[in-house]
Enzyme design. Structure first.
Site, PDB file in Angstrom:
ATOM      1  N   GLN A   1     -17.080  26.469  10.059  1.00 49.00           N
ATOM      2  CA  GLN A   1     -17.935  25.722  10.982  1.00 49.00           C
ATOM      3  C   GLN A   1     -18.578  24.546  10.247  1.00 49.00           C
ATOM      4  O   GLN A   1     -19.224  24.728   9.220  1.00 49.00           O
ATOM      5  CB  GLN A   1     -19.018  26.669  11.543  1.00 49.00           C
ATOM      6  CG  GLN A   1     -19.906  26.040  12.592  1.00 49.00           C
ATOM      7  CD  GLN A   1     -19.146  25.675  13.877  1.00 49.00           C
ATOM      8  OE1 GLN A   1     -18.321  26.435  14.367  1.00 49.00           O
ATOM      9  NE2 GLN A   1     -19.426  24.496  14.399  1.00 49.00           N
TER      10      GLN A   1
ATOM     11  N   LYS B   1     -18.613  30.982  20.091  1.00 50.98           N
ATOM     12  CA  LYS B   1     -17.216  31.333  19.778  1.00 50.98           C
ATOM     13  C   LYS B   1     -17.068  32.851  19.673  1.00 50.98           C
ATOM     14  O   LYS B   1     -16.093  33.425  20.157  1.00 50.98           O
ATOM     15  CB  LYS B   1     -16.784  30.663  18.461  1.00 50.98           C
ATOM     16  CG  LYS B   1     -16.577  29.170  18.604  1.00 50.98           C
ATOM     17  CD  LYS B   1     -16.428  28.457  17.269  1.00 50.98           C
ATOM     18  CE  LYS B   1     -16.377  26.947  17.496  1.00 50.98           C
ATOM     19  NZ  LYS B   1     -16.414  26.172  16.252  1.00 50.98           N
TER      20      LYS B   1
ATOM     21  N   ASP C   1      -8.141  25.766  13.904  1.00 49.36           N
ATOM     22  CA  ASP C   1      -8.750  24.494  14.296  1.00 49.36           C
ATOM     23  C   ASP C   1      -7.723  23.367  14.272  1.00 49.36           C
ATOM     24  O   ASP C   1      -7.992  22.260  14.737  1.00 49.36           O
ATOM     25  CB  ASP C   1      -9.899  24.131  13.329  1.00 49.36           C
ATOM     26  CG  ASP C   1     -11.259  24.376  13.963  1.00 49.36           C
ATOM     27  OD1 ASP C   1     -11.313  24.588  15.188  1.00 49.36           O
ATOM     28  OD2 ASP C   1     -12.271  24.357  13.230  1.00 49.36           O
TER      29      ASP C   1
END
Ligand code: NAP
Length: 291
Positions: A101, A57, A124
């Site tokens: 994460q 990412k 997200d």
């Protein structure tokens, strides 16, 4: 006689195209806005899989000119310390996107942390406010993997309206938002899961079949309707007879490629699209903040 092979839904190429566009827009806007977009990825502990995802990412951010405010915490970090870090990032004007994460070490409550993220920085798309916006079909940050699938289907101009779509899996991360996005696009939806009876009878009806389960080879050609569009979200690491490890999806490629009309590869299908949608969400949040 020539054997039929499904056309590839090439997520890798499309993701590169999307990233290129974001890079150009960032370069254009940065002088006016006075800063680049910023993404903060919080990682706790040293899970090697998570570390690889985070690196990936951050690399993608660098490629398009998004600043990474990555924060790596020790395994024993407390819930309160992470909540404080999120509160600071919520206030930070340089930060447009925040994500945690997963998975987190067992002593931490990931759902409660997710709730602390400002919904307008929740790139997200997993905060209840954003999931609620999806249910209500209001604009908001959409969860990256299903958004990536939708973008891929759109790129290949695959019609969804009135089609029978089957989603395998009902997680908050993929299955549920996927079903809602397909519904938003006027498909007729069936969601199947580990308790569903006779999976084959369900999948054989699917014009669009999306598998987000995590079982290698779960979907074989005989379960697929001829001419269907098959999207393989699954990412599974398997070791072959020679001891070599590789990534495969949920779909048994060899038997399905001769039946489906369109099929995503693994890797190179949904995975790169997920990262592209994360960058796109961060960029969208940056644009909204400048208004
Ligand atoms: P998850 O939370 O473990 O959910 C898996 C879902 O599959 C559950 O809803 C489960 O049903 C269902 N399931 C399990 N066995 C089944 C069976 N035999 N038949 C039908 N459904 C079954 O996983 P996830 O986070 O949604 O991820 C799913 C897969 O996608 C994993 O392989 C993951 O690595 C991959 N993934 C890929 C990307 C990407 O970017 N390509 C992103 C995210 C995830 P129950 O609800 O009844 O348990």
């Amino acid at each position: 006689m020539e054997t039929k092979t499904a056309k590839l839904l090439d997520g890798k190429t499309l993701a590169e195209k999307i990233q290129q566009k974001i890079r150009e827009r960032v370069a254009q806007l940065q002088p006016q806005i006075g800063r680049t977009p910023g993404l903060a990825v919080l990682m706790v502990g040293d899970n090697p899989g998570s570390a690889a995802y985070v690196r990936n990412k951050e690399k993608a951010c660098t490629k398009v000119g998004i600043a990474s405010f990555g924060k790596h915490f020790a395994t024993q970090t407390t819930q309160a310390e992470l909540e404080d870090a999120i509160a600071l990032l919520n206030q930070d004007q340089q930060v447009d996107g925040i994500l945690v994460q997963l998975p987190l070490p067992r002593h931490l409550d990931s759902v409660s942390l997710l709730h602390q993220i400002d919904p307008d920085k929740d790139v997200d798309g997993l905060h209840p406010v954003n999931l609620g916006r999806l249910v209500r079909q209001e604009a908001g940050l959409r969860s990256c993997t299903p958004a990536g699938v939708m973008r891929l289907l759109q790129e290949y101009k695959l019609p969804l309206q009135g089609k029978q779509a089957v989603v395998l899996g009902r997680s908050i991360l993929v299955g549920k938002p996927m079903a809602l996005m397909l519904l938003e696009a006027d498909a007729t939806i069936t969601v199947a899961h580990s308790m569903s009876h006779d999976l084959k009878a369900i999948t054989q009806n699917a014009d669009i079949l999306i598998s987000a389960v995590g079982i290698p080879g779960l979907i074989t050609g005989e379960m697929v309707k001829p001419g269907a569009v098959v999207v393989d979200v699954g990412i599974n690491r398997v070791t072959d007879a020679s001891g070599k490890s590789r990534l495969v999806g949920d779909v048994h490629w060899e038997s399905t490629a001769g039946v489906a009309d369109f099929l995503t590869p693994v890797p190179g299908g949904v995975g790169p699209m997920t990262v592209a949608m994360l960058l796109q969400n961060t960029f969208a949040s940056y644009l909204r903040r400048k208004e």
